[in-house]
Design an enzyme around this catalytic site. Sequence first.
Site, PDB file in Angstrom:
ATOM      1  N   HIS A 101       0.468  -1.658   0.018  1.00 50.47           N
ATOM      2  CA  HIS A 101       0.457  -0.026  -0.214  1.00 50.47           C
ATOM      3  C   HIS A 101       0.568   1.316   0.078  1.00 50.47           C
ATOM      4  O   HIS A 101       2.031   1.036   0.759  1.00 50.47           O
ATOM      5  CB  HIS A 101      -0.798   0.032   1.744  1.00 50.47           C
ATOM      6  CG  HIS A 101      -0.013  -0.266   2.842  1.00 50.47           C
ATOM      7  ND1 HIS A 101       0.057  -1.264   2.690  1.00 50.47           N
ATOM      8  CD2 HIS A 101       0.053   0.680   3.531  1.00 50.47           C
ATOM      9  CE1 HIS A 101       0.954  -1.262   4.402  1.00 50.47           C
ATOM     10  NE2 HIS A 101       0.540  -0.317   4.823  1.00 50.47           N
ATOM     11  N   HIS A 103       0.881   5.101   1.141  1.00 53.79           N
ATOM     12  CA  HIS A 103       0.327   6.077   2.265  1.00 53.79           C
ATOM     13  C   HIS A 103       0.302   7.686   1.943  1.00 53.79           C
ATOM     14  O   HIS A 103       1.024   7.892   0.212  1.00 53.79           O
ATOM     15  CB  HIS A 103       1.116   5.949   3.197  1.00 53.79           C
ATOM     16  CG  HIS A 103       1.041   5.073   4.452  1.00 53.79           C
ATOM     17  ND1 HIS A 103       0.179   5.076   5.155  1.00 53.79           N
ATOM     18  CD2 HIS A 103       1.783   3.919   4.334  1.00 53.79           C
ATOM     19  CE1 HIS A 103       0.688   4.114   6.100  1.00 53.79           C
ATOM     20  NE2 HIS A 103       1.428   3.124   5.582  1.00 53.79           N
TER      21      HIS A 103
HETATM   22  P1  5GP Z   1       1.703   0.212   7.927  1.00 54.94           P
HETATM   23  O1  5GP Z   1       1.969   0.752   9.201  1.00 54.94           O
HETATM   24  O2  5GP Z   1       1.433  -1.138   6.994  1.00 54.94           O
HETATM   25  O3  5GP Z   1       2.849   1.073   7.023  1.00 54.94           O
HETATM   26  O4  5GP Z   1       0.493   1.336   7.151  1.00 54.94           O
HETATM   27  C1  5GP Z   1      -0.556   0.648   7.801  1.00 54.94           C
HETATM   28  C2  5GP Z   1      -1.465   1.815   7.650  1.00 54.94           C
HETATM   29  O5  5GP Z   1      -3.143   0.992   7.162  1.00 54.94           O
HETATM   30  C3  5GP Z   1      -1.989   1.933   9.354  1.00 54.94           C
HETATM   31  O6  5GP Z   1      -1.956   3.631   9.124  1.00 54.94           O
HETATM   32  C4  5GP Z   1      -2.939   1.942  10.093  1.00 54.94           C
HETATM   33  O7  5GP Z   1      -3.745   2.485  10.341  1.00 54.94           O
HETATM   34  C5  5GP Z   1      -4.098   1.361   8.663  1.00 54.94           C
HETATM   35  N1  5GP Z   1      -5.340   0.621   8.455  1.00 54.94           N
HETATM   36  C6  5GP Z   1      -4.616  -1.110   9.222  1.00 54.94           C
HETATM   37  N2  5GP Z   1      -5.854  -1.954   9.104  1.00 54.94           N
HETATM   38  C7  5GP Z   1      -6.921  -0.600   9.112  1.00 54.94           C
HETATM   39  C8  5GP Z   1      -8.378  -1.485   7.988  1.00 54.94           C
HETATM   40  O8  5GP Z   1      -9.078  -2.155   9.126  1.00 54.94           O
HETATM   41  N3  5GP Z   1      -8.660  -0.259   7.456  1.00 54.94           N
HETATM   42  C9  5GP Z   1      -8.081   1.456   7.614  1.00 54.94           C
HETATM   43  N4  5GP Z   1      -8.591   1.786   6.644  1.00 54.94           N
HETATM   44  N5  5GP Z   1      -7.271   1.280   8.047  1.00 54.94           N
HETATM   45  C10 5GP Z   1      -6.459   0.270   8.256  1.00 54.94           C
END
Ligand code: 5GP
Length: 135
Positions: A101, A103
């Site tokens: 993903h 951001h």
């Molecule tokens: P990472 O730390 O993997 O780069 O980012 C994961 C992101 O996904 C985090 O910013 C977290 O808040 C978001 N996130 C995790 N689970 C969910 C979810 O079920 N729904 C939404 N909308 N965001 C999520």
Amino acid sequence: MRDDNCIFCKIANGEIPTNAIYEDDGYKVILDMGPATRGHALILPKEHYKNIYEMPADKVGEAFALAKVMADRMTKKLNADGFNIVQNNNEIAGQTVFHFHIHLIPRYEGDGQVIGWKPCDSSPEELASLKELLI
Ligand code: 5GP
Ligand code: ZN
């Protein structure tokens, strides 16, 4: 390909409802449930790739092209002052959901967020040897 145990597969493919702000055949862009700033969103490919290493280069390019479109649109609509695009791979780099993903983080004067790193010392020799390694 999808992973039955992956929350972002379920969200991207409509099995779990979410606040989507963009969708096409390959991608869904959703609002992050723990936003760093107002409007923080995530670009999710509908196909499951664990991280950038597993994703074909053309798909990565597609996802980042979408990031450009979203950055323009979100900056304008949210009246943001700037924008961070962040993409984490593996736990050490801050990845917590193991479905690729991107951001999209709008920035506002005085928002108080810190997104970055602590610069370390380096030497001309070290940089030269790294250049040889990486070229
Ligand atoms: P990472 O730390 O993997 O780069 O980012 C994961 C992101 O996904 C985090 O910013 C977290 O808040 C978001 N996130 C995790 N689970 C969910 C979810 O079920 N729904 C939404 N909308 N965001 C999520
Ligand atoms: Zn997935």
